[in-house]
Design an enzyme around this catalytic site. Sequence first.
Site, PDB file in Angstrom:
ATOM      1  N   LYS A   1       0.849  -1.191   0.000  1.00 58.89           N
ATOM      2  CA  LYS A   1       0.000   0.000   0.000  1.00 58.89           C
ATOM      3  C   LYS A   1       0.880   1.235   0.000  1.00 58.89           C
ATOM      4  O   LYS A   1       1.618   1.489   0.953  1.00 58.89           O
ATOM      5  CB  LYS A   1      -0.925  -0.006   1.216  1.00 58.89           C
ATOM      6  CG  LYS A   1      -1.882   1.172   1.266  1.00 58.89           C
ATOM      7  CD  LYS A   1      -2.797   1.055   2.485  1.00 58.89           C
ATOM      8  CE  LYS A   1      -3.757   2.231   2.577  1.00 58.89           C
ATOM      9  NZ  LYS A   1      -4.646   2.120   3.760  1.00 58.89           N
TER      10      LYS A   1
ATOM     11  N   LYS B   1      -2.134  -1.581  -3.831  1.00 56.10           N
ATOM     12  CA  LYS B   1      -2.949  -0.367  -3.830  1.00 56.10           C
ATOM     13  C   LYS B   1      -2.035   0.841  -3.954  1.00 56.10           C
ATOM     14  O   LYS B   1      -1.051   0.929  -3.208  1.00 56.10           O
ATOM     15  CB  LYS B   1      -3.756  -0.309  -2.526  1.00 56.10           C
ATOM     16  CG  LYS B   1      -4.654   0.900  -2.380  1.00 56.10           C
ATOM     17  CD  LYS B   1      -5.382   0.863  -1.029  1.00 56.10           C
ATOM     18  CE  LYS B   1      -6.296   2.073  -0.891  1.00 56.10           C
ATOM     19  NZ  LYS B   1      -6.988   2.095   0.416  1.00 56.10           N
TER      20      LYS B   1
END
Length: 324
Positions: free
Chosen positions: A195, A248
Amino acid sequence: MALQFTRHRRLRQTANMRALVRENFLRVEDLIYPVFVIEGNAIKNEISSMSGIFQFSLDRLSEEMDEVVSLGVKSVLLFGIPSEKDECGTGAYHDHGIVQEATRFIKERYPDIIVVADTCLCEYTSHGHCGMIENEEVLNDPSLELLAQTAVSQARAGADIIAPSNMMDGFVAAIRQGLDEAGFENVPIMSYAVKYASAFYGPFRDAADSTPQFGDRKAYQMDPANRIEAFREAESDVNEGADFLIVKPGMPYLDIVRDVKNQFHLPVVTYNVSGEYSMVKAAAQNGWIDEKAVVLEMLTGMKRAGSDLIITYHAKEAARWLSE
């Protein structure tokens, strides 16, 4: 002398020929739809920066879920917006927190839907960070206990998958241990393994009311310039017991999606985040792009890069288009 060359166009001549040799396919079953649930009554608030995406109170959640089910979308990812926040994010791990109540609501009425519960503290803390704070520093180890409590409460409410998004070191190990000790050893963890500290999250923070009140999240989310670090992050989560690996954001990081897919033998999930969604929406509303064509091309590109599943705010629209 005759020219010697390969005629690649032979396999592109008609729609049926192109379908015959197509390498990657996007299915509605691949899509996970994020849903924002908010405490209160009679609430359906459109997110100003995310056209077509709403916050729903429980008494109106059926409006969203009926549509999700009718379109054949099989999985939802729940984010909660509490009415009250505190320093410790108590609402995240309360047995009657908004995500826990929404999970029960969905599992009772739509038992076949897979409920993925976002496991983080940022929506519930008064400071907007993903863990405990001391002198404006996010404390790693004390935060792990609260994240494990959150995961257990979500599993107890009926969540099918726990999706921790906080990026604390050791978060998968702590949650796996907490789930196992509570008797939820069969509940999988969909880890936000890779992330990045991305500028593409802005509209989400409007939707989840989770903007940090000071500083940023760069001390615990990844530097967008780094690639090798993604291997270290993902490997740690695999070793700690993750069952899925999320990358992400999506579009700016498809190289990382391919890296993770090549390196590890777990399902890879790409999060097509709010900023990506909002840019497409804005361009479509201005008549600058063909929204259907762009969305399906974008999601197919994520599949081609190695995504097994895609978390996307376009899920309902994509499901409609795929059924045409």
